[in-house]
Scaffold this active site. Structure first.
Site, PDB file in Angstrom:
ATOM      1  N   GLU A  84      -5.431  -5.112  10.497  1.00  0.00           N
ATOM      2  CA  GLU A  84      -4.391  -4.120  10.719  1.00  0.00           C
ATOM      3  C   GLU A  84      -4.652  -3.380  12.021  1.00  0.00           C
ATOM      4  OE1 GLU A  84      -2.344  -2.901   6.841  1.00  0.00           O
ATOM      5  OE2 GLU A  84      -4.139  -1.687   7.015  1.00  0.00           O
ATOM      6  N   GLU A 143      -6.862   4.355   7.779  1.00  0.00           N
ATOM      7  CA  GLU A 143      -6.689   5.795   7.513  1.00  0.00           C
ATOM      8  C   GLU A 143      -7.934   6.375   6.845  1.00  0.00           C
ATOM      9  OE1 GLU A 143      -2.928   5.365   5.513  1.00  0.00           O
ATOM     10  OE2 GLU A 143      -2.043   4.771   7.431  1.00  0.00           O
ATOM     11  N   GLY A 185       2.874  -1.201   4.275  1.00  0.00           N
ATOM     12  CA  GLY A 185       2.932   0.217   3.945  1.00  0.00           C
ATOM     13  C   GLY A 185       4.362   0.651   3.686  1.00  0.00           C
ATOM     14  N   GLY A 186       4.993   1.206   4.711  1.00  0.00           N
ATOM     15  CA  GLY A 186       6.329   1.788   4.579  1.00  0.00           C
ATOM     16  C   GLY A 186       7.337   0.925   3.844  1.00  0.00           C
ATOM     17  N   ASN A 200       0.867  -1.181   0.000  1.00  0.00           N
ATOM     18  CA  ASN A 200       0.000   0.000   0.000  1.00  0.00           C
ATOM     19  C   ASN A 200       0.905   1.231   0.000  1.00  0.00           C
ATOM     20  OD1 ASN A 200      -1.798   2.043   0.547  1.00  0.00           O
ATOM     21  ND2 ASN A 200      -2.277   1.349   2.638  1.00  0.00           N
ATOM     22  N   TRP A 201       0.958   1.893  -1.138  1.00  0.00           N
ATOM     23  CA  TRP A 201       1.891   3.026  -1.274  1.00  0.00           C
ATOM     24  C   TRP A 201       1.325   4.319  -0.699  1.00  0.00           C
ATOM     25  CZ3 TRP A 201       3.943   2.304  -7.024  1.00  0.00           C
ATOM     26  CH2 TRP A 201       4.609   1.076  -7.088  1.00  0.00           C
TER      27      TRP A 201
HETATM   28  P1  PGA Z   1       2.898   0.148   7.610  1.00  0.00           P
HETATM   29  O1  PGA Z   1       1.444   0.358   6.974  1.00  0.00           O
HETATM   30  O2  PGA Z   1       3.451  -1.130   7.047  1.00  0.00           O
HETATM   31  O3  PGA Z   1       3.682   1.355   7.203  1.00  0.00           O
HETATM   32  O4  PGA Z   1       2.701   0.050   9.089  1.00  0.00           O
HETATM   33  C1  PGA Z   1       0.565  -0.716   6.799  1.00  0.00           C
HETATM   34  C2  PGA Z   1      -0.729  -0.241   6.207  1.00  0.00           C
HETATM   35  O5  PGA Z   1      -1.188   0.851   6.566  1.00  0.00           O
HETATM   36  O6  PGA Z   1      -1.336  -0.927   5.354  1.00  0.00           O
END
Ligand code: PGA
Length: 251
Positions: free
Chosen positions: A167, A97, A234-235, A9-10
């Site tokens: 998550e 988010e 994510g990151g 997930n960018w």
């Molecule tokens: P993260 O994000 O790996 O940066 O914790 C995960 C996500 O929000 O899908």
């Protein structure tokens, strides 16, 4: 046998050129990965160009959100069929988010999931508790409400195109991963709940991904858990080498 899904997930990062460069770098690193569904989710504006860039590779394309109507006077929205048109096979729905900053509720998540699935997209439906909820002992009741609401009315057939992502909000972007046991406990809870709501065969087949600070050095432990079927990253998905290391966790 559930085929693992590793999805990047960018979020709100990268221009079109940067997105295309990232998949060009990624594709050769994961080209020999079989038996894993590899997905990247760039921003809307980069979808079409990234779709061209991954043609012929084993990387699949996701959007980070969609609307539930096909067309109409809905300024700013993007319909599932337009995501398909842009080359998407997947869409992330109800990311925390979106729930936190854009007022997504289980009702809107459910509408979006149904619309996406009926268009032939694979929906990655996200659930997860906040830190305050976990510390108040509410994790399981929050997850139960989210699963019931977000997946309400899905048919057995719909589940072939439904992936669940657990998550925990407190683990997203914080560097704080749920321990393998903490994650497994919730994944098992989700699978049992899905069995109760939709039947054992649906529960046995549905992929449940873990998300929240997944990195190359913790993916193996998480993936070793019996009810964890992949990762939403994510990151660590923003760099080709770290995402490739997560995709190839088993080699
Ligand atoms: P993260 O994000 O790996 O940066 O914790 C995960 C996500 O929000 O899908």
């Amino acid at each position: 046998m559930r085929v693992p899904v590793i999805a990047g997930n960018w979020k709100l990062f990268k221009t079109i050129a940067e997105s295309v460069a990232l998949v060009h770098e990624l594709a050769p690193l994961v080209a020999s990965s079989h038996g894993v569904e590899i997905v990247v989710a760039p921003v809307f504006t980069a979808l079409s160009k990234v779709s061209d860039a991954i043609e012929g590779s084993n990387i699949r394309l996701a959007a980070q959100d969609c609307f539930w109507e096909e067309e109409g006077a809905f300024t700013g929205e993007v319909a599932p069929k337009l995501l398909k048109d842009a080359g998407c096979s997947h869409v992330i729905i109800g990311h925390s988010e979106r729930r936190q900053f854009f007022a997504e509720t289980d009702i809107t998540v459910n509408r979006k999931a149904k619309a996406a699935i009926s268009t032939g997209l694979r929906a990655i439906v996200c659930v997860g508790e906040s830190l305050a909820e976990r510390e108040s002992g509410l994790t399981f009741s929050v997850i139960e409400t989210q699963i019931q609401g977000s997946l309400a009315g899905l048919t057995v057939e719909d589940f072939t195109n439904t992936v669940v992502a657990y998550e925990p909000v407190w683990a997203i972007g914080t560097g704080k991963t749920a321990s393998d046991a903490q994650a497994q406990e919730v994944h098992l809870f989700i699978r049992k709940l899905i069995a109760k709501l939709f039947g054992q065969s649906v529960a046995d087949a549905v992929r449940i991904l873990y998300g929240g600070s997944v990195k190359p050095d913790n993916v193996k432990g998480l993936m070793g858990q019996p009810d964890i079927d992949g990762a939403l990253v994510g990151g660590a998905s923003l760099k080709a080498d770290s995402f490739a290391a997560i995709v190839t966790f088993n080699s």
